[in-house]
Design a protein around this motif. Structure first.
Motif, mmCIF file in Angstrom:
data_model
loop_
_atom_site.group_PDB
_atom_site.id
_atom_site.type_symbol
_atom_site.label_atom_id
_atom_site.label_comp_id
_atom_site.label_asym_id
_atom_site.label_seq_id
_atom_site.Cartn_x
_atom_site.Cartn_y
_atom_site.Cartn_z
ATOM 1 N N GLN A 1 2.867 4.870 4.833
ATOM 2 C CA GLN A 1 2.998 4.740 3.384
ATOM 3 C C GLN A 1 4.470 4.544 3.034
ATOM 4 O OE1 GLN A 1 0.935 7.563 0.915
ATOM 5 N NE2 GLN A 1 -0.530 8.043 2.524
ATOM 6 N N ASN A 2 4.716 3.605 2.135
ATOM 7 C CA ASN A 2 6.091 3.343 1.716
ATOM 8 C C ASN A 2 6.074 3.031 0.235
ATOM 9 O OD1 ASN A 2 8.829 3.142 2.103
ATOM 10 N ND2 ASN A 2 8.784 1.026 2.825
ATOM 11 N N SER A 3 6.934 3.666 -0.507
ATOM 12 C CA SER A 3 6.901 3.531 -1.965
ATOM 13 C C SER A 3 8.149 2.828 -2.459
ATOM 14 C CB SER A 3 6.796 4.916 -2.618
ATOM 15 O OG SER A 3 6.700 4.786 -4.018
ATOM 16 N N SER B 1 5.718 -0.191 -5.896
ATOM 17 C CA SER B 1 4.353 0.322 -5.768
ATOM 18 C C SER B 1 4.262 1.096 -4.468
ATOM 19 C CB SER B 1 3.335 -0.828 -5.754
ATOM 20 O OG SER B 1 3.386 -1.563 -6.951
ATOM 21 N N LEU B 2 3.221 1.892 -4.355
ATOM 22 C CA LEU B 2 2.959 2.597 -3.108
ATOM 23 C C LEU B 2 2.107 1.688 -2.231
ATOM 24 C CD1 LEU B 2 3.007 5.152 -1.322
ATOM 25 C CD2 LEU B 2 0.913 5.887 -2.499
ATOM 26 N N ASN B 3 2.634 1.317 -1.079
ATOM 27 C CA ASN B 3 1.918 0.435 -0.157
ATOM 28 C C ASN B 3 1.596 1.166 1.130
ATOM 29 O OD1 ASN B 3 4.129 -2.239 -1.165
ATOM 30 N ND2 ASN B 3 2.103 -1.780 -1.959
ATOM 31 N N SER C 1 7.965 -3.124 -1.539
ATOM 32 C CA SER C 1 8.357 -1.890 -0.849
ATOM 33 C C SER C 1 9.136 -2.036 0.452
ATOM 34 C CB SER C 1 7.102 -1.045 -0.560
ATOM 35 O OG SER C 1 6.219 -1.742 0.303
ATOM 36 N N ILE D 1 -1.547 0.773 -8.484
ATOM 37 C CA ILE D 1 -0.608 1.284 -7.470
ATOM 38 C C ILE D 1 -1.293 1.448 -6.129
ATOM 39 C CG2 ILE D 1 0.872 3.219 -6.833
ATOM 40 C CD1 ILE D 1 2.035 1.699 -9.084
ATOM 41 N N GLU D 2 -2.451 2.086 -6.117
ATOM 42 C CA GLU D 2 -3.090 2.445 -4.850
ATOM 43 C C GLU D 2 -3.816 1.291 -4.201
ATOM 44 O OE1 GLU D 2 -3.242 5.187 -2.882
ATOM 45 O OE2 GLU D 2 -1.611 5.938 -4.093
#
Length: 953
Positions: free
Chosen positions: A108-110, A113-115, A154, A780-781
């Motif tokens: 996970q990398n923000s 957006s959170l990707n 991201s 975002i998710e």
């Protein structure tokens, strides 16, 4: 049951572990950094303090993707806590198997957006390969678009560690492709891996075993990614390029035999030979590597790339003495022209200086060896360099069938080390197919076509008849827009002699003066005796820049060329001259640059050239992606024909669907013979587009599939699920692609299609509605699956639709005093539909409709001035709101806008930060810079682009 993306991912991670990739779980930025520290410590056999590691992190964070690719291949001089210096290695590129390998999933990398990234491969703790997966049946391009979204959202966060990615892999299980990480990624630049026989390896499991094997992957990163200095992008070799380089390197290591590479025109031979030279120079047993090109090919970019790799390796002057100094120096890589090399070894005055190199082990690499290696020059080189090993690259080898003399490519270079034919390149989508049309065929009275090579038939008089030339010029003027997509692309007209060329040029010029056309025409030819293509062989000669002594015929043709160059100077405000060889070469380079100008992002229509008229020049070796049409009024055959045709088939986006060849000679048999010689047998259907009727039938079938999904445009509104809307998008995109091909045929008529223009525009409007809705999606998710689809809007944009065009319609509407209310509403609806159906105008729709309803005065004379005031006021208000929101100086914002409009270059981050009234924290700067940059470019796109000339209203 269809395999899910999660199952595909789990299977891949498990397979990688069996190949020696250690699994690691990384969930946060802290995990990434902690893992990097331990891996670098182990790789460098060192223990790092927190302070020392922070210095390394600060070093790694600097720069963009290209800068970080250079950092990866360098060593960092770490000033340790005890004041000693330790050189930290990030990648062992010499012994590439001696690195450390890890695999992680769902990192996970923000950023914006959170990707979550599917599978990441780490080498020495740095993420160097990113793999994005889609379930079976999904479009592979969706994975590509998802990677692009990650880059925007991201990859730059977490200290930019993910900007160290060198290679992307995308797969849906059945199809798997790879490509290098660069700023200008295009799906056309993604590749299948293959074996040495060019058989593609597409399934993920097989691809993983071959390409993702640890040593092979790190070898690709270490040796087969080129850092292209001119464009500052990463380029990774395609499989056939890899096998060619490996074959030559192996040949040099085990013996002294020569060899040649047969890679079809347009497949990137120069990059392959460049990489070959880079690797061979590392061999201590090799004294020198000499890369030999034709003078026409030694352009600025080649010079810059080689000089960056080996300072001083290229001497772009005509001074032979400078080459002699290079040959007798310690410089191990030399780039020179075939002409200068031949002069150096042929003149007695240089013999003493070159005595020592005669017996050294020298490797020659000849680019386009079919042009340069037949005749006296080859004999001179072989006899002078006693221990030379010679390799050639060609797209069209010389065989017995197409040889002029007795020698063939095999005679000179012995074995073909690797071949990649035009059929392979078309299958891999590395080059385009050709659409060949024959017009104005010469017939006998009985209706039989005349073969121009049959003796006894006097055809010269027919071909040079002024009426015939005038009719061909008229045909070109009428159809050039169709062939080049409204002059979006350029074209070459090749003719059989200088006399014929002069007649063509003056015909075009005369019709231009009469107002028949506004095409920009230029020409070049040598005025020595004689540049014309002898109709006896139909082959394309080598370009010559040595004008030699004047002759009586030369005086006449020189005067014509001087006049034509003066036309060129007036058109483009240049100062070219052809009074001597130096000036002639300068003019050649100016034309080459202008023909390539459309390739640039900041291309201006004023600098473009529509048609270049030649006899032989520019028909071999010249590459311009935005050249898509060749008009042929000369005899061509074998390698001359393939070389000439291949000027048009470079890959470029979706609009360029094929290379257009229009023949005004009877070349059907010669085309078939050439294709048969240089490709696999019976491959015409793969290389040439089919007839118009075939694509018309395909269009009908595709339209039927579209109507099964949405029987009419309004029924698109009932497509509720993402799956159904995705199917509609794909179906209509197929309709767009086929219509794009059909429109390039001269026979095309909208009435041939089984859909009315209005219905087509209505479907297109619904298609664009879905695109706009998807673009606004901001989850975002989890993003919409439609968001990953490429809508290929370049197939929709129509250059003739702009604000000026709309205002002309408004002017006509306002000037019509006889319109009743229903007719007025109908006109407004038509304008609204036009705005909705054009991709570039949709963003302006609200503003223009607001002008119509609130500001338009019912007077045709005031439309333009009223609109200008409204438009400038709306633009100023939009700028004011952005500056207030971002708390940025309005004058600085306007200055940045002006520079962006002039140069096409976005403002630098430091420039934006300095214009802010309140400086953001370091962590927020990236987001603020991107927000302001997007706002700035958005204002320019909305208010300043696709406006047209308002003064004409």
């Amino acid at each position: 049951m269809i395999q899910s993306e999660e199952q595909l991912e789990a299977g891949l991670v498990q397979q990688l572990q069996t190949l020696g990739w250690r699994h690691v779980t990384l969930r946060s930025t802290e995990d990434l950094r902690s893992n990097l520290k331990s891996e670098l410590e182990f790789h460098n056999n060192i223990a790092l303090s927190d302070k020392e590691f922070l210095k390394i992190l600060n070093y790694l964070e600097k720069g963009n993707v290209f800068d970080k690719a250079e950092t990866l291949r360098s060593r960092f001089a770490l000033n340790r806590d005890d004041d000693t210096t330790e050189y930290i290695q990030f990648l062992n590129s010499k012994e590439w198997c001696k690195n450390r390998y890890q695999v992680a999933s769902q990192i996970q990398n923000s950023g914006k957006s959170l990707n979550r990234y599917d599978v990441t491969l780490f080498i020495n703790g740095l993420p160097l390969v990113q793999i994005e997966l889609k379930r079976r049946g999904m479009e592979l391009k969706e994975a590509f678009n998802q990677v692009n979204r990650y880059q925007r959202e991201s990859f730059w966060s977490s200290g930019g560690l993910f900007q160290y990615i060198q290679v992307f892999i995308i797969s849906n299980g059945i199809n798997t492709k790879y490509y290098a990480n660069n700023k200008d990624q295009d799906y056309k630049q993604t590749f299948y891996w293959s074996n040495a026989n060019n058989e593609p390896i597409t399934q993920l499991e097989q691809f993983t075993n071959v390409f993702l094997e640890k040593c092979h992957l790190s070898k690709m990163i270490s040796k087969y990614i080129t850092l292209h200095q001119s464009d500052r992008v990463l380029m990774i070799l395609r499989p056939y390029q890899y096998y060619a380089v490996e074959a030559i390197v192996d040949r040099v290591q085990v013996g002294r035999k020569n060899g040649y590479i047969w890679h079809t025109t347009g497949s990137g031979k120069t990059l392959t030979s460049f990489k070959t030279a880079q690797i061979l120079i590392e061999n201590p047993k090799v004294s020198k590597v000499i890369f030999v090109v034709d003078r026409a090919d030694l352009d600025y970019q080649t010079t810059k790339e080689f000089n960056h790799f080996s300072e001083g390796s290229v001497d772009g002057t005509d001074n032979t003495k400078a080459l002699v100094q290079q040959l007798s120096s310690n410089n191990r890589l030399i780039v020179t022209t075939i002409q200068k090399l031949n002069t150096a070894i042929s003149r007695d005055r240089y013999s003493t200086s070159l005595e020592s190199i005669k017996t050294e082990r020298v490797i020659f690499i000849f680019d386009e060896c079919h042009r340069s290696q037949f005749g006296e020059t080859h004999r001179n080189i072989v006899s002078f360099f006693i221990n030379a090993q010679i390799f050639g690259f060609t797209g069209t080898p010389i065989f017995v069938e197409n040889s002029i003399g007795k020698k063939t490519t095999k005679d000179l270079f012995t074995e073909c080390l690797h071949r990649y034919l035009i059929t392979d390149a078309i299958s891999d989508e590395n080059v385009l197919r050709f659409s060949v049309e024959y017009w104005g065929k010469l017939k006998q009275k009985n209706g039989q076509l005349i073969d121009e090579e049959v003796s006894g038939i006097a055809t010269k008089e027919f071909f040079e008849n002024p009426d015939r030339i005038s009719s061909i010029v008229n045909w070109i003027i009428s159809n050039h827009g169709r062939k080049t997509r409204n002059r979006q692309f350029g074209a070459i007209l090749c003719v059989s002699s200088v006399d014929l060329l002069i007649e063509y040029y003056e015909n075009f010029k005369r019709k231009s003066n009469e107002g028949v056309h506004n095409l920009k025409i230029a020409t070049i030819f040598t005025y020595i005796a004689n540049e014309e293509d002898t109709e006896a062989n139909g082959l394309v000669g080598d370009p010559s820049f040595d004008l030699g002594p004047d002759s009586s015929d030369g005086f006449r043709t020189r005067d014509y060329l001087a006049r034509f160059v003066e036309d060129y100077n007036k058109t483009y405000k240049t100062n070219e001259s052809v009074k001597d060889s130096k000036g002639f070469y300068s003019y050649y380079k100016s034309l080459a640059k202008r023909m390539k100008s459309r390739d640039k992002k900041d291309f201006s229509v004023d600098e473009g050239l529509d048609i270049l008229i030649v006899v032989n020049m520019f028909l071999t070796g010249f590459d311009a992606k935005t050249l898509n049409t060749l008009y042929v009024d000369k005899n061509l055959k074998f390698h001359g024909l393939i070389q000439a045709f291949s000027r048009t088939n470079r890959i470029l986006g979706q609009v360029k669907s094929q290379g257009n060849i229009v023949c005004f000679r009877n070349l059907k048999n010669k085309t078939d013979e050439a294709i048969s010689l240089f490709s696999k047998k019976n491959s015409n259907e793969k290389i040439l587009l089919g007839p118009y009727e075939d694509y018309l039938a395909d269009f009908g079938g595709t339209l039927e599939r579209l109507r099964e999904i949405a029987p009419n445009p309004q029924s698109v509104n009932q497509l509720i699920s993402e799956k159904d809307r995705l199917e509609f998008v794909r179906a209509f995109r197929s309709v767009l692609r086929l219509r794009n091909i059909l429109e390039s045929f001269v026979e095309f008529a909208p009435s041939d299609l089984t859909i009315s223009n209005q219905e087509f525009e209505d479907y297109k409007s619904k298609y664009l509605d879905i695109h706009d809705q998807t673009k606004k999606h901001n989850s975002i998710e989890k993003s919409s699956i439609i968001e990953e689809v490429d809508f290929e809007l370049e197939l929709i944009h129509r250059d003739e639709i702009n604000v000026t065009y709309i205002l002309q319609l408004l002017k006509a509407m306002a000037g019509s005093t006889c319109l009743d209310e229903d007719e007025l509403q109908s006109k407004k609806s038509q304008i609204s539909e036009i705005l909705s159906s054009d991709a570039k105008m949709r963003s302006k729709k609200f503003l223009i409709e607001q002008f119509i309803e609130q500001h338009m005065i019912n007077s045709s004379s005031s439309i333009a001035s009223s609109f200008k005031g409204y438009w400038l006021s709306a633009r100023s208000e939009a700028i004011r709101k952005i500056c207030n929101k971002e708390n940025i100086s309005e004058s600085s914002f306007l200055d940045m806008m002006a520079r962006y409009q002039f140069s096409g270059k976005k403002p630098l981050g430091d420039e934006i930060i300095s214009a802010l009234n309140i400086k953001p924290s370091i962590l927020k700067r990236k987001i603020v810079i991107e927000s302001i940059t997007n706002s700035l470019t958005g204002i320019v796109e909305l208010y300043d682009e696709n406006i047209g000339d308002l003064e004409t209203i």
